[in-house]
Design a protein around this motif. Sequence first.
Motif, short mmCIF file in Angstrom:
data_model
loop_
_atom_site.label_atom_id
_atom_site.label_comp_id
_atom_site.label_asym_id
_atom_site.label_seq_id
_atom_site.Cartn_x
_atom_site.Cartn_y
_atom_site.Cartn_z
N GLN A 1 4.23 -6.92 1.41
CA GLN A 1 3.45 -5.73 1.75
C GLN A 1 4.38 -4.56 2.08
N LYS B 1 5.28 3.23 -6.15
CA LYS B 1 4.89 4.64 -6.36
C LYS B 1 5.43 5.14 -7.69
N GLU C 1 3.83 -2.06 -0.96
CA GLU C 1 2.90 -1.00 -0.58
C GLU C 1 3.67 0.30 -0.32
N SER C 2 4.92 0.15 0.11
CA SER C 2 5.73 1.34 0.40
C SER C 2 6.29 1.96 -0.89
N VAL D 1 -4.25 1.66 -3.11
CA VAL D 1 -5.08 0.69 -2.41
C VAL D 1 -6.45 1.29 -2.11
N GLU D 2 -6.46 2.58 -1.82
CA GLU D 2 -7.72 3.24 -1.44
C GLU D 2 -8.73 3.23 -2.60
N ARG E 1 1.91 -1.16 7.92
CA ARG E 1 2.90 -2.20 7.61
C ARG E 1 4.15 -2.10 8.49
N GLY F 1 -3.79 -6.87 6.14
CA GLY F 1 -2.65 -6.02 5.76
C GLY F 1 -1.65 -5.97 6.91
N GLN G 1 -0.43 5.01 0.65
CA GLN G 1 -0.87 3.90 -0.21
C GLN G 1 -2.19 4.25 -0.89
#
Length: 554
Positions: free
Chosen positions: A355, A363, A359-360, A514-515, A274, A159, A511
């Motif tokens: 990423q 949402k 990833e940011s 992802v968890e 990131r 990552g 994130q």
Amino acid sequence: MAYHQHPLDVTTLPAWQALRQHREDMQQFSMRDAFAGDAKRFERFSMSTCGLFLDYSKNLISPQTRDLLVNLAREAGLEQAIEGLFNGEQLNASEGRPALHTALRRPIGDCVKVDGVNVMPDVHRVLHQMTDIVGRIHSNMWRGYSDKSITDVVNIGIGGSFLGPQLVSEALLPFTQHGVRCHYLANIDGSEFHELTAKLNAETTLFIVSSKSFSTLETLKNAQAARTWYLARGGTEEKLYRHFIAVTSNKEAAIAFGIREKNIFPMWDWVGGRYSLWSAIGLPIALAIGMSNFKELLSGAHSMDTHFRTTSFDKNMPVLLALLGVWYGNFWGAQSHAILPYDHYLRNITKHLQQLDMESNGKRVRQDGSPVSTDTGPVIWGGVGCNGQHAYHQLLHQGTQLIPADFIVPVVSYNPVADHHQWLYANCLSQSQALMLGKCRNEAEAELRANGLSEDEVQRLAPHKVIPGNRPSNTLVLERISPRRLGALVAMYEHKVFVQSVIWGINAFDQWGVELGKDLGKGVYQRLTAWDAAPADDASTQGLIEFFRGRHRG
Ligand code: F6P
């Protein structure tokens, strides 16, 4: 009250309503006509800063569009949000943290407080620690267990602890110093480990275990495998410290792994993974290009920070690119955005921006937990030109989706070969030109007739030859990649992503999705390996578990 605690529903803002109306007015907008009707369109919609030149004239915009988008940014509270970012407000509200990657590239005299404490002395202390180890490795003072110099550095991380450092160290290959080769080990796939270690000599290899949390499965498994590999090749526990160092905010876990305290470089929880290449996570970069080049990288990023913080929105590069993204995503239905570097050295930028952006801004609720009422982050994809032209560009030209693209191209090549660079640059420009111009029915028919085809054939083939055009793109031009310009470029995209998160009212710095995958992975692993484990909650997963177990039985 900080702006992010109660984000506005952006769709209720007057500027949003005005943009909606404007979108309808723009239905018939033609870029071809806009260029024909305005000799100054290129000057009007281009700008330069920090060694980067941006041409955004090939977009579905008029001066009014820009004004309305800038109004939107103002009404959404962007000015306040930018100050909050730089001043260390807790913008990552779901994790109760600020997002202070910009502090990593600020001069030592600045003051940035987290919980009342100025973090700048700490930031610069770690830079000194990095300078020290880089100097010792480059001057052959740091040696492996058999007293040989270090020739290869393997960054074990995934990552953000992989993509940024890999992008930068490989993009700055022309700046490599002292012949240290950098390698990256990210995936848990044993094939990756095998292929990489087959090329290495344990006596001259240094591993950097790079993990902010020091709890990431892939990284810990690879670190464990690397240690076993080192011990099986003559290395000893006693001299392990010469081959393993760590970058982490979880010092205790790194010590428990066996890494000497002196060999642990700190990270802070106010830097997101990131956004971390500017910290000691960038150690492989510094080892590859030397500390003075690493500082140039930081200073390029800092100059972009200053531009972002101090320039009015209508001349602010990250703000403009972010607003164009909002324009296409929220008003034209674009679902994805292509990043197309025409530079071998920038070939990894798409992966890093993927990423950074996805990833940011992937949402679906705002900072206060309320559902968003618009689309948020797009799918980021793409790859290096010209290769993409012979593959996926077809969909950009004639597919049914509107896909805005960023072309990134240097004017000068580090490695001129005959007239290759002229052709590379020409291809980059002609792609954005083709996207904009397209080919209308009349042009397609005329071309077929000129080739001597019968009228029946002309009518049969013409629909296939029509290319709609009017497809938007930005072109970012730079002299050629350098630490300073690359720093500015990457920081520019960080800020672009942040601006969009402010418009949408979302948290760009957590994130949680992802968890979930990480948690479920543990349960599946347990079922794969323990014969008496309870079945999985769903038949599909259980069926696939049994498929694996059937193959590994006995
Ligand atoms: O997979 C998600 C993630 O948390 C990323 O955000 C992060 O960059 C990566 O894992 C690695 O995390 P760490 O540096 O803690 O090993």
